[in-house]
Design a protein around this motif. Structure first.
Motif, mmCIF file in Angstrom:
data_model
loop_
_atom_site.group_PDB
_atom_site.id
_atom_site.type_symbol
_atom_site.label_atom_id
_atom_site.label_comp_id
_atom_site.label_asym_id
_atom_site.label_seq_id
_atom_site.Cartn_x
_atom_site.Cartn_y
_atom_site.Cartn_z
ATOM 1 N N ASP A 42 0.869 -1.184 0.000
ATOM 2 C CA ASP A 42 0.000 0.000 0.000
ATOM 3 C C ASP A 42 0.905 1.234 0.000
ATOM 4 N N PHE A 43 1.390 1.615 -1.198
ATOM 5 C CA PHE A 43 2.365 2.696 -1.289
ATOM 6 C C PHE A 43 1.758 4.064 -1.011
ATOM 7 N N ASN A 44 0.418 4.204 -1.212
ATOM 8 C CA ASN A 44 -0.229 5.491 -0.913
ATOM 9 C C ASN A 44 -0.120 5.809 0.574
ATOM 10 N N ASN A 45 -0.518 4.839 1.416
ATOM 11 C CA ASN A 45 -0.432 5.064 2.859
ATOM 12 C C ASN A 45 1.023 5.147 3.329
ATOM 13 N N ALA A 46 1.891 4.342 2.722
ATOM 14 C CA ALA A 46 3.309 4.418 3.077
ATOM 15 C C ALA A 46 3.849 5.819 2.794
ATOM 16 N N LYS A 47 3.458 6.373 1.622
ATOM 17 C CA LYS A 47 3.893 7.725 1.268
ATOM 18 C C LYS A 47 3.319 8.752 2.244
ATOM 19 N N THR A 48 2.026 8.584 2.607
ATOM 20 C CA THR A 48 1.371 9.547 3.513
ATOM 21 C C THR A 48 2.110 9.636 4.848
ATOM 22 N N TYR A 49 2.439 8.467 5.438
ATOM 23 C CA TYR A 49 3.085 8.473 6.750
ATOM 24 C C TYR A 49 4.549 8.924 6.667
ATOM 25 N N THR A 50 5.193 8.667 5.539
ATOM 26 C CA THR A 50 6.565 9.162 5.392
ATOM 27 C C THR A 50 6.578 10.687 5.324
ATOM 28 N N ILE A 51 5.594 11.268 4.615
ATOM 29 C CA ILE A 51 5.490 12.736 4.553
ATOM 30 C C ILE A 51 5.192 13.301 5.944
ATOM 31 N N LYS A 52 4.308 12.616 6.707
ATOM 32 C CA LYS A 52 4.044 13.056 8.080
ATOM 33 C C LYS A 52 5.329 13.025 8.907
ATOM 34 N N TYR A 53 6.124 11.989 8.680
ATOM 35 C CA TYR A 53 7.392 11.880 9.413
ATOM 36 C C TYR A 53 8.322 13.046 9.076
ATOM 37 N N ILE A 54 8.406 13.370 7.765
ATOM 38 C CA ILE A 54 9.298 14.467 7.342
ATOM 39 C C ILE A 54 8.819 15.796 7.901
ATOM 40 N N ASN A 55 7.486 16.012 7.902
ATOM 41 C CA ASN A 55 6.921 17.303 8.316
ATOM 42 C C ASN A 55 6.721 17.406 9.822
ATOM 43 N N PHE A 56 7.149 16.379 10.562
ATOM 44 C CA PHE A 56 6.951 16.400 12.008
ATOM 45 C C PHE A 56 7.715 17.572 12.614
ATOM 46 N N ASN A 57 7.027 18.324 13.474
ATOM 47 C CA ASN A 57 7.576 19.587 13.982
ATOM 48 C C ASN A 57 8.353 19.344 15.274
ATOM 49 N N ASP A 58 9.631 18.986 15.109
ATOM 50 C CA ASP A 58 10.514 18.915 16.273
ATOM 51 C C ASP A 58 11.941 19.192 15.802
ATOM 52 N N THR A 59 12.869 19.087 16.718
ATOM 53 C CA THR A 59 14.272 19.418 16.381
ATOM 54 C C THR A 59 15.146 18.170 16.346
ATOM 55 N N ASN A 60 14.489 16.994 16.286
ATOM 56 C CA ASN A 60 15.261 15.762 16.382
ATOM 57 C C ASN A 60 15.569 15.121 15.033
ATOM 58 N N HIS A 61 15.119 15.720 13.918
ATOM 59 C CA HIS A 61 15.440 15.175 12.603
ATOM 60 C C HIS A 61 16.914 15.426 12.290
ATOM 61 N N THR A 62 17.591 14.400 11.830
ATOM 62 C CA THR A 62 18.946 14.583 11.335
ATOM 63 C C THR A 62 18.907 14.696 9.819
ATOM 64 N N SER A 63 19.968 15.249 9.247
ATOM 65 C CA SER A 63 20.037 15.377 7.788
ATOM 66 C C SER A 63 19.990 14.011 7.121
ATOM 67 N N ASP A 64 20.623 13.028 7.718
ATOM 68 C CA ASP A 64 20.615 11.679 7.149
ATOM 69 C C ASP A 64 19.202 11.098 7.123
ATOM 70 N N GLU A 65 18.405 11.357 8.172
ATOM 71 C CA GLU A 65 17.029 10.860 8.196
ATOM 72 C C GLU A 65 16.198 11.486 7.085
ATOM 73 N N ILE A 66 16.364 12.769 6.864
ATOM 74 C CA ILE A 66 15.593 13.456 5.813
ATOM 75 C C ILE A 66 15.992 12.932 4.441
ATOM 76 N N VAL A 67 17.290 12.774 4.205
ATOM 77 C CA VAL A 67 17.758 12.252 2.918
ATOM 78 C C VAL A 67 17.202 10.860 2.680
ATOM 79 N N GLY A 68 17.242 9.998 3.720
ATOM 80 C CA GLY A 68 16.704 8.648 3.580
ATOM 81 C C GLY A 68 15.219 8.643 3.287
ATOM 82 N N SER A 69 14.473 9.576 3.876
ATOM 83 C CA SER A 69 13.029 9.641 3.638
ATOM 84 C C SER A 69 12.734 10.008 2.187
#
Length: 667
Positions: free
Chosen positions: A304-331
């Protein structure tokens, strides 16, 4: 990374649940401080207040902590200086200031080392353990996980010796988590198995829940899914004992991870939904970000790539300061794969370009940052060099100007009194020089005389010790082994004279037994001269063998060996063996001891040996008499050869403790 996130969650839960109890404790301590009459009592209370305010009110934490340090220093209160510095360091650690934390931990631990050297009571040892354990944690904050593991591992044997089982369980669990963070999952698994048994013995349901959820991360990485489910079952049993537990969200998150791994995707999504509902209701948003990743993983496995894409975008747009550059690139890379799975090749291509661009940018940023640091260091060095040159030129100009002025104003005065000053100075200097030389010659003569006397005493004691050893060996050979061999000779002569008609089996068996006993005694004498086990296997094996041989029906000799004998020369090991051998023999033969404890502890090039017995002991008057004894003289000679110190502590009918501190050549 999962282990780091989970640790943070668990730590936060402890802080939340402990808050109310902490406030009550702070009120009680502040009331006690107003009533305290003695400075040492005030130091202890202020130090505890600094510890209690840690993570709650930094101003109060450091105010009480530094007051406790100052008052301890004023009163030369060793325990207060150790405890207060360690608590201040803990305050810095609560606010992630690892540099200042390490600085004060090192100061506090230095005082703690001196404290337990004088008084190793459980109260003082707990300060030492807390300081060293948290020093390891501080190194972990700086990313030096290897150093953290090394220091924490050092505290475990001491805590085991003290019988502090919960400290040992917590330390082993912490080591397991650190090994997992280093991807050493097999080693982490071994440590988790040890700490699990320890928590089952002394842990609370909350301890067991904390440990189980940490353990599941390791089992997931090892694909040990059957055991992962059994550990999750243990977590559920303990979760049911704690109503409204904070761990409810993490538990269902780990359960969803398990179901996703075994392909039961509907159960996985249901468990993740339960975790999400709990975390959202309790505002634990930082865990929700981790759940978004897990939702995306499950939907990707389901196709189910639609839902997989939806939650990955939510992960990228999550409002905190704990995202690393490597995590964003991997997403971005995962989003490209999802779009390709949905046949949206244009978007997949765009995401892939973004992934490549972001990855290259990340590399350039890291390279640029390194170049900027080098350039800044270079410019700073050149600037400091220029400033130094300008200062030197300025100083030289000022010095030359001052010199010319002095020559102009003081030339006449200097000319008139120079001869007198030179004469007085020369005479006084010669007089002092003669006295100093005479005194130096006298001191050298006295030192040489004392040194010669000391060397004569040491040499005399060593010669007497060797003669005593030779005499003992001669007696052992003559009275013991010689008598046995004479008996064997007589028995064989008797057999030769009697000329029995039948085979003399019984007589020969007796002769063979006597021969075996003689060989056993010969080996014992040889072992006393130079232990074969020590030469082949080292000091630890030789001591273990000797203590076992000295343990009999009326005497128990126990060996505790901490550290290593590697790198220590054979001569030094033999001398240590002789020292311990003499102390054990004294305890059994002269003190009538039924229990003897031998401890060997090594740290770097320092070795501490303690021999403690429950014998009759001796009074101070008897101790003075022993000072002139041959045995004690030999002991002191051997310890002096090892560059060590020898101390006796004894009271009549209270047993004897002998401490030997040695500096070995190995580092």
């Amino acid at each position: 990374m999962r282990s780091i996130v989970l640790l943070f969650l668990l730590f936060l839960s402890f802080a939340i649940t402990a808050q109310n109890g902490r406030e009550v404790r702070i009120d009680s301590l502040e009331s006690a401080l107003t009533l305290a009459e003695h400075d040492t009592t005030r130091v202890n209370i202020m130090s505890e207040l600094a510890r209690s305010y840690g993570g709650v009110d930094s101003l109060k934490c450091f105010e009480y902590g530094f007051k406790a340090i100052a008052l301890s220093k004023k009163n030369n209160y060793l325990r207060g200086m150790a405890d207060a510095n360690i608590n201040v360091a803990g305050g810095y650690l609560d606010y992630f200031d690892s540099d200042n934390a390490i600085k004060h931990f090192l100061i506090g631990n230095n005082f703690a080392d001196k404290l337990i050297a004088k008084d190793s009571s459980a109260r003082n040892m707990k300060i030492w353990l807390r300081g060293n354990y948290n020093l390891g944690v501080a190194h972990g904050y700086q990313g030096n996980v290897e150093k953290e593991i090394e220091i924490i591992a050092m505290t475990i044997p001491i805590a085991q010796q003290m019988g502090d089982k919960i400290f040992v369980a917590n330390a082993n669990a912490s080591l397991a988590i650190k090994y997992g963070n280093l991807s050493l999952f097999n080693r982490a698994y071994e440590m988790f198995k040890i700490s699990q048994k320890q928590y089952e013995e002394v842990g609370t349901p909350e301890d067991m829940l904390y440990h189980s959820l940490s353990f599941t991360s390791c089992l997931f990485e090892l694909d040990s899914l059957e055991q992962m489910k059994s550990v999750l079952d243990i977590a559920k049993v303990n979760l049911d004992k704690i109503p409204n537990s904070f761990y409810q969200g993490p538990y269902y998150g780990e359960l969803g991870l398990y179901y996703g791994k075994i392909g039961q995707y509907k159960k996985a999504l249901k468990a993740l939904d339960q975790s999400y509902d709990f975390c959202k209701k309790n505002k634990t948003n930082y865990y929700i970000k981790l759940l978004y990743q897990r939702y995306a993983d499950i939907y990707e496995k389901m196709g189910d790539f639609n839902n997989a894409k939806t939650y990955t975008i939510k992960y990228i747009n999550f409002n905190d300061t704990n995202h690393t550059s490597d995590e964003i690139v991997g997403s971005y890379y995962r989003l490209a794969n999802y779009e390709a799975g949905l046949n949206n090749y244009k978007r997949a291509y765009d995401y892939l370009k973004g992934y490549v661009s972001a990855r290259d940018t990340l590399r350039v940023v890291k390279l640029d940052h390194s170049m900027q640091q080098l350039e800044m260091q270079y410019k700073t060095a050149n600037k400091e060099k220029e400033i130094l040159l300008l200062k030197n030129e300025k100083n030289e100009s000022a010095l030359a100007l001052e010199k010319r002025k002095s020559q102009s104003y003081l030339l006449g005065t200097i000319a008139s009194i120079l001869a007198l000053l030179l004469f007085i100075g020369f005479y006084g200097y010669n007089s002092k020089l003669r006295k100093a030389r005479k005194k130096e010659i006298q001191q050298k003569t006295e030192v040489s005389k004392l040194k010669q006397e000391q060397e004569n005493k040491v040499f005399s004691a060593m010669i007497e010790g060797q003669e005593k050893e030779r005499k003992r060996l001669a007696i052992d050979l003559h009275d013991g082994l010689g008598g046995r061999l004479s008996g064997i000779s007589l028995n064989l002569s008797k057999l030769d004279k009697d000329e029995p008609k039948e085979y003399p089996k019984v007589q020969l068996q007796k002769v063979m037994k006597d021969l075996d006993d003689s060989l056993t005694e010969l080996r014992s004498i040889a072992r006393n001269m130079m232990p074969e086990t020590l030469v082949k296997f080292g000091l630890q094996a030789a001591l273990k063998d000797y203590c076992s041989s000295m343990t009999g029906s009326g005497t128990k000799v126990t060996l505790q060996f901490y550290g290593s004998d590697q790198g220590i020369s054979l001569n030094q090991q033999v001398t240590m063996y002789r020292v311990i051998q003499e102390l054990i023999n004294n305890a059994i033969k002269h003190a009538d001891a039924s229990e003897v404890l031998v401890q060997y502890m090594r740290e770097g090039n320092k070795v501490d040996i303690t021999v403690e017995d429950n014998g009759v002991g001796f009074s101070k008057e008897n101790n003075i008499k022993k000072e002139g004894g041959m045995g004690l003289s030999n002991l002191r000679t051997r310890v002096a050869y090892l560059k060590g110190d020898l101390e006796f502590h004894s009271e009549k009918n209270e047993g004897t403790t002998v401490n030997v501190q040695i500096t070995v050549d190995a580092a």
